[in-house]
Every structure is written in C-alpha cells, then in structure tokens.
Design an enzyme around this catalytic site. Structure first.
Site, PDB file in Angstrom:
ATOM      1  N   SER A 136      14.045 -36.445  37.737  1.00 58.35           N
ATOM      2  CA  SER A 136      14.630 -35.185  38.193  1.00 58.35           C
ATOM      3  C   SER A 136      13.615 -34.054  38.159  1.00 58.35           C
ATOM      4  O   SER A 136      12.590 -34.120  37.472  1.00 58.35           O
ATOM      5  CB  SER A 136      15.836 -34.817  37.323  1.00 58.35           C
TER       6      SER A 136
ATOM      7  N   HIS B 146      15.729 -30.648  34.169  1.00 52.17           N
ATOM      8  CA  HIS B 146      15.516 -31.103  32.799  1.00 52.17           C
ATOM      9  C   HIS B 146      15.586 -29.920  31.833  1.00 52.17           C
ATOM     10  O   HIS B 146      16.197 -30.019  30.764  1.00 52.17           O
ATOM     11  CB  HIS B 146      14.156 -31.790  32.674  1.00 52.17           C
TER      12      HIS B 146
ATOM     13  N   GLU C 186      19.160 -47.783  30.948  1.00 48.11           N
ATOM     14  CA  GLU C 186      18.687 -47.883  32.329  1.00 48.11           C
ATOM     15  C   GLU C 186      18.997 -49.286  32.841  1.00 48.11           C
ATOM     16  O   GLU C 186      18.701 -50.268  32.164  1.00 48.11           O
ATOM     17  CB  GLU C 186      17.174 -47.614  32.362  1.00 48.11           C
TER      18      GLU C 186
END
Length: 225
Positions: free
Chosen positions: A60, A65, A110
């Site tokens: 991102s 962030h 993930e």
C-alpha cells in the site's frame, strides 16, 4: 497532501508525510523511520503510491500505512498482540512490531506462499531479530479467517478491501481492541472503517474514503487481471 509526500530516501518520505499532516503520532513516525521501505518495495519505494510486489499483490501507499498506524497507535502499545491481514511484503507487519516492542507479538497472515517467503526474506535484510525473537510471525493462511491460535488481538489491520466486515476478525478482536479495515460498499466505493470492541459490542465508524485491492481467496487473486 499525501501525493506530495514522495521523497528520495526513506527518511525524506516519512518526514514529508508528517510535514503534510498525514499522521500525527510520534510513535508511528518513529516506527516508519526505522523500517526502510526500500527493503520491501522493489521499485520506487519512496514514492507515495502503491507498488506492485508480484502475484497480483501490492504494498500500500505510504500515506495509508501512516494513517493505519495513526489510528491504531493507542492499541499498538508495549506488549500488545496484533494481526496484519494480507501482510504481503511484510513492511507494515514490522512497523507494527516496532510499536508493540520486544514483549509484543505481530502475526502477519498471507495466503500467497510466495509472498510469505518473500516477506520473511525482506524482514531478514535488517530486522531478522524480529523473526528470531518471535515478535513477528508470518503465517500462510486465509486472512479473512484471521489466526485464532494467537487471538485475541489488541489491534488488527486489514490491507485489502473486504465486502463487509468478516465476523472471524471481530471475534478475534480483544475487548477494547481496534481494527482498521477497508470495506467495499454497495455502490462499489470503498471506505476505511474503524472497528472498536467496547463492552463486548462492535462499534463501527467510517474515517475516510480509500482505494484498495480486493480481499479475496488465493484462487481469485491468482486469476485477477
């Protein structure tokens, strides 16, 4: 002002984000200063924009962030437990670990095995101690289901847009905890939502409009054009 925050170094990027009032937290600033984005984004790491990291995934934009860490700052405290859903490159996972300290734990989950391997490789460049001490744990799995083994979490960050707020994640939020998650609305627009668990009840608040890649299954991500 975020689009004016790009820099030629990590330090310049983070200073520009603060100067442009993207975030206010000194602790978030210190965390992002101490984690070089260049270790995690292969191209243009100091540009304030999302960067592709392969396998139809992105890291991102820095301003998102910064915003996420800002919203979570009072929950990413010493000794806290946190979950980073869609941890991708591992960048924000390490930033969160910097904020919870040596006695805290951040789980990055993930679903792309190649990104699990990549993120651990990225982290070992300059932050191998986070993995060795167990401050950072990278798990292969469906982030939409969270990671119940380490729950409950004081802070949860979701790095992709969900169609609704996954119940599994709110169930794993600790009392007094907070989750920041991009959510796709019925009109297709996305909003960044602040989810707080107070006295066992879930409170939701829209904090800003955003654009994220979708939170999907591994198969859908593989096949996305």
């Amino acid at each position: 002002m975020a689009w004016r925050s790009s820099g030629s170094t990590n330090s310049e990027l983070i200073d520009n984000l603060r100067n442009n009032r993207v975030f206010a937290s000194q602790r978030a600033y210190d965390a992002m200063k101490s984690v070089d984005r260049g270790d995690f984004a292969p191209r243009a790491p100091y540009e304030d924009a999302p960067q592709r990291i392969g396998y139809n995934a992105t890291v991102s934009a820095p301003h998102m962030h910064a915003a996420a860490l800002d919203y979570l700052q009072n929950h990413l405290v010493a000794g806290a437990k946190a979950l980073d859903v869609g941890s991708g490159s591992g960048y924000l996972t390490v930033c969160m670990a910097m904020m919870v300290g040596r006695n805290g734990t951040v789980v990055g989950i993930e679903h792309m095995p190649q990104l699990v391997e990549l993120s651990e490789k990225n982290i070992r460049k300059h932050h191998s101690e986070q993995l060795e001490r167990g401050n950072v744990i990278i798990i292969e799995g469906d982030g939409r289901q969270g990671f119940a083994e380490k729950a409950p979490y004081n802070a949860i960050h979701v790095g992709a847009a969900s169609k609704g707020v996954p119940k599994a994640l709110t169930d794993q939020l600790a009392e007094g905890g907070r989750m920041m998650i991009p959510v796709e609305q019925v009109d297709g627009n996305q909003v960044f939502m602040q989810i707080d668990k107070i006295n066992g009840k879930i409170e939701q608040k829209i904090v800003e409009h955003v654009i994220y890649v979708p939170l999907t299954s591994r198969e859908e991500q593989w096949n996305r054009n």
